[in-house]
Design a protein around this motif. Structure first.
Motif, mmCIF file in Angstrom:
data_model
loop_
_atom_site.group_PDB
_atom_site.id
_atom_site.type_symbol
_atom_site.label_atom_id
_atom_site.label_comp_id
_atom_site.label_asym_id
_atom_site.label_seq_id
_atom_site.Cartn_x
_atom_site.Cartn_y
_atom_site.Cartn_z
ATOM 1 N N GLU A 199 0.836 -1.208 0.000
ATOM 2 C CA GLU A 199 0.000 0.000 0.000
ATOM 3 C C GLU A 199 0.866 1.251 0.000
ATOM 4 O OE1 GLU A 199 -3.817 -1.937 2.427
ATOM 5 O OE2 GLU A 199 -2.420 -0.578 3.446
ATOM 6 N N LYS A 200 1.932 1.220 0.755
ATOM 7 C CA LYS A 200 2.822 2.378 0.850
ATOM 8 C C LYS A 200 3.475 2.680 -0.490
ATOM 9 C CE LYS A 200 7.081 3.872 3.176
ATOM 10 N NZ LYS A 200 8.140 3.449 4.149
ATOM 11 N N ASN A 201 3.808 1.652 -1.267
ATOM 12 C CA ASN A 201 4.522 1.827 -2.542
ATOM 13 C C ASN A 201 3.630 1.695 -3.768
ATOM 14 O OD1 ASN A 201 7.644 1.897 -1.883
ATOM 15 N ND2 ASN A 201 6.746 0.345 -0.528
ATOM 16 N N SER A 202 2.339 1.584 -3.536
ATOM 17 C CA SER A 202 1.365 1.443 -4.637
ATOM 18 C C SER A 202 1.678 0.238 -5.518
ATOM 19 C CB SER A 202 1.333 2.725 -5.488
ATOM 20 O OG SER A 202 0.944 3.825 -4.710
ATOM 21 N N TRP A 203 2.183 -0.822 -4.912
ATOM 22 C CA TRP A 203 2.399 -2.060 -5.643
ATOM 23 C C TRP A 203 1.077 -2.820 -5.713
ATOM 24 C CZ3 TRP A 203 7.082 -3.288 -2.010
ATOM 25 C CH2 TRP A 203 8.168 -2.483 -2.378
ATOM 26 N N THR A 204 0.919 -3.588 -6.794
ATOM 27 C CA THR A 204 -0.341 -4.301 -7.008
ATOM 28 C C THR A 204 -0.229 -5.762 -6.610
ATOM 29 O OG1 THR A 204 -0.746 -2.862 -8.909
ATOM 30 C CG2 THR A 204 -2.093 -4.851 -8.740
ATOM 31 N N GLU A 205 -1.252 -6.254 -5.958
ATOM 32 C CA GLU A 205 -1.279 -7.679 -5.587
ATOM 33 C C GLU A 205 -1.277 -8.515 -6.851
ATOM 34 O OE1 GLU A 205 -4.413 -9.092 -2.877
ATOM 35 O OE2 GLU A 205 -4.661 -10.799 -4.235
ATOM 36 N N PRO A 206 -0.324 -9.425 -7.006
ATOM 37 C CA PRO A 206 -0.290 -10.252 -8.214
ATOM 38 C C PRO A 206 -1.448 -11.239 -8.270
ATOM 39 C CG PRO A 206 1.369 -11.003 -6.643
ATOM 40 C CD PRO A 206 0.797 -9.733 -6.087
ATOM 41 N N TRP A 209 1.363 -15.421 -12.737
ATOM 42 C CA TRP A 209 2.826 -15.412 -12.783
ATOM 43 C C TRP A 209 3.375 -14.137 -13.408
ATOM 44 C CZ3 TRP A 209 6.396 -17.680 -10.170
ATOM 45 C CH2 TRP A 209 7.721 -17.675 -10.616
ATOM 46 N N ASP A 210 2.779 -13.693 -14.503
ATOM 47 C CA ASP A 210 3.297 -12.491 -15.160
ATOM 48 C C ASP A 210 3.223 -11.275 -14.238
ATOM 49 O OD1 ASP A 210 3.847 -13.955 -17.407
ATOM 50 O OD2 ASP A 210 2.038 -13.349 -18.503
ATOM 51 N N SER A 211 2.110 -11.107 -13.563
ATOM 52 C CA SER A 211 1.982 -9.946 -12.670
ATOM 53 C C SER A 211 2.871 -10.113 -11.437
ATOM 54 C CB SER A 211 0.529 -9.712 -12.270
ATOM 55 O OG SER A 211 -0.010 -10.837 -11.616
ATOM 56 N N PHE A 212 3.117 -11.356 -11.044
ATOM 57 C CA PHE A 212 4.024 -11.612 -9.917
ATOM 58 C C PHE A 212 5.449 -11.189 -10.293
ATOM 59 C CE2 PHE A 212 6.878 -14.729 -7.709
ATOM 60 C CZ PHE A 212 6.693 -14.257 -6.417
ATOM 61 N N ILE A 213 5.847 -11.524 -11.511
ATOM 62 C CA ILE A 213 7.179 -11.133 -11.971
ATOM 63 C C ILE A 213 7.269 -9.612 -12.130
ATOM 64 C CG2 ILE A 213 8.794 -11.277 -13.919
ATOM 65 C CD1 ILE A 213 8.741 -13.784 -12.175
ATOM 66 N N ALA A 214 6.222 -9.019 -12.712
ATOM 67 C CA ALA A 214 6.226 -7.565 -12.922
ATOM 68 C C ALA A 214 6.300 -6.816 -11.596
ATOM 69 C CB ALA A 214 4.978 -7.159 -13.709
ATOM 70 N N THR A 215 5.534 -7.249 -10.637
ATOM 71 C CA THR A 215 5.555 -6.598 -9.324
ATOM 72 C C THR A 215 6.899 -6.797 -8.635
ATOM 73 O OG1 THR A 215 3.175 -6.894 -9.069
ATOM 74 C CG2 THR A 215 4.431 -6.491 -7.054
ATOM 75 N N SER A 216 7.459 -7.972 -8.802
ATOM 76 C CA SER A 216 8.766 -8.256 -8.189
ATOM 77 C C SER A 216 9.849 -7.353 -8.768
ATOM 78 C CB SER A 216 9.142 -9.731 -8.387
ATOM 79 O OG SER A 216 8.250 -10.572 -7.682
ATOM 80 N N GLU A 217 9.735 -7.038 -10.057
ATOM 81 C CA GLU A 217 10.697 -6.116 -10.678
ATOM 82 C C GLU A 217 10.625 -4.760 -9.988
ATOM 83 O OE1 GLU A 217 12.927 -6.846 -12.776
ATOM 84 O OE2 GLU A 217 12.274 -8.372 -14.229
#
Length: 465
Positions: A199-206, A209-217
């Protein structure tokens, strides 16, 4: 295998082997007749202790004292991530319903090790909760240490008069067509994420797999390590990442995983296994895995996660309860059963359960069966969710209960038609160990996916001989 008063060394060794090592605080997987019951066993169609147990089961333990069960009743239960609050409550309720019964509690985080001599000597407790290190339900069943419940459970009813099998979200495991143990906990492996940090960094819950990798980046770019696991107990990463990935790669069919559980050599050579292993390689090669993971245990990795050092951690639903004394006030848990599915694919919930069983060599099987009928009630299901921080294996709506939010969310996942719920698979202990070791080696680049398969297949072939 049967036990005699005087055992051979080989027998003792076999028993010791059945008490196989499984460590960490997750979940796993569990009789003889040196003494018989003092009184007849309960019938298959009615609870053993009708009035007393029934009242307690419906009112939360406010049952009047009765003169029901008698004798000594010994219960072994491991105290780990689920704590012991529920056990203390349900045993107190059962005791109130049966004041003439002397209940002996063998409990604690080391109880499986402490009680090993009793099992080897043929004098085990009457009732056992199979969780924690040193116990493996498949091995206990195959070694003949558990009471055969096959015929009894078919018609057994709980204290409310409801057929137990009709209440179970996950049916009992079958060992060559026989039932020896019954799942008590309906838990799921999955990936926790640091929701407050997200929430603090406006990261999105994956969601895949693709969104998990994108968020991890994004997480890595912000200076936080995306992923940590426990290298000392790599069944965490297997249960939460590898096995769901295998099911997803196998078109959401978990039969492949069950074939692996049956030590079917060809199953381990499936392309779906390689595809899943390559997901771990991708995490490794992108630098997403915390390098400290390989040498630390579960609580160390969980502590680093709580300290915002890492954003994701593979685990089971017991984590918040296990770390309750160390969770910062502003910390928020997010939980996803799987992140390895393709975009639009189904979530895969690789369930983890802990089962209960009656010892074949137990002396008070009447009390043990009555206790089973007592604990498998809907009222105890709600209490379990509230006091242990995990869903019980009893079907029921817990949304109005005082269970933690993440437990309610997990329960919603486990009952969704968009989720593939994988029945708990228990592997041969040697094969399980080989898979864990191979996964550790894979995460640090010692082997490649084909090397993982080759290593494990050698052990599977040895087990099958």
């Amino acid at each position: 295998m049967t036990f005699t008063v005087k055992k051979t060394a080989a027998t003792a060794m076999a028993v010791a082997m059945s008490l196989a090592v499984l460590a960490g605080c997750g979940s796993n997987n569990n009789n003889g007749n040196t003494a018989s019951s003092a009184s007849p066993e309960p019938t298959a169609s009615a609870p053993a202790d009708n009035s007393a147990a029934n009242a307690a089961g419906n009112t939360g333990g406010d049952a009047p004292a009765t003169t029901g069960l008698k004798g000594t009743f010994e219960i072994q239960y491991f105290v780990g991530g689920y704590g012991d609050k529920w056990w203390k409550q349900v045993i107190a309720d059962f005791q109130k319903a049966n004041p003439d019964l002397k209940i002996v509690e063998d409990a604690g985080p080391q109880i499986n090790t402490q009680n090993k001599p009793k099992w080897i000597a043929g004098t085990p407790p009457d009732f056992v909760y199979i969780d924690g290190p040193e116990l493996n339900d498949r091995q206990l069943a195959e070694d003949g240490q558990l009471e055969d419940l096959t015929d009894w459970i078919k018609d057994a009813k709980n204290v409310d008069g409801v057929k137990i099998l009709d209440l179970l979200a996950q049916q009992p495991p079958s060992y060559e067509g026989k039932t020896y143990n019954i799942p008590l906990v309906l838990n799921s492996w999955g990936v926790f994420y640091n929701k407050a940090l997200f929430e603090k960094n406006s990261w999105t819950e994956p969601t895949d797999w693709d969104s998990f990798i994108a968020t991890s980046e994004k997480i890595k770019a912000a200076g936080t390590t995306p992923f940590i696991h426990t290298g000392k107990y790599p069944y965490y990463i297997n249960g939460a990442i590898l096995y769901p990935a295998i099911v997803s790669a196998n078109n959401d069919d978990y039969k492949l995983l069950q074939d692996m559980g049956d030590s079917n050599v060809d199953a381990f050579k499936s392309p779906a296994v390689l595809e899943a292993l390559n997901k771990i390689v991708e995490l490794r090669d992108k630098g997403f895995i915390d390098k400290t993971s390989i040498s630390i245990n579960h609580t160390d990795s969980q502590m680093l996660f709580l300290q915002n050092k890492d954003a994701f951690i593979p685990n089971g639903l017991w984590l918040p309860n296990e770390m309750s004394k160390d969770v910062p006030a502003d910390f928020k848990f997010g939980f996803i059963p799987s992140v390895t599915q393709k975009a639009g694919g189904k979530v895969v919930a690789n369930t983890s359960t802990s089962t209960v069983a009656i010892s074949k060599n137990g002396k008070n099987k009447e009390a043990a069966k009555a206790f089973l009928q007592f604990i498998f009630s809907q009222s105890q299901a709600s209490k379990f969710a509230e006091l242990s921080g995990a869903p019980s294996n009893i079907k029921g709506d817990i949304s109005a209960s005082n269970a933690p939010d993440f437990v309610k969310q997990a329960a919603a996942y486990l009952t969704s038609d968009k989720t593939v719920v994988v029945p708990t698979v228990t592997f041969n202990a040697d094969v399980d160990k080989a898979m864990q070791d191979a996964t550790d080696a894979l995460t640090i680049g010692k082997i490649d996916p084909q090397g993982w398969v080759d290593r494990v297949v050698k052990v599977v072939e040895k087990v099958k001989k």
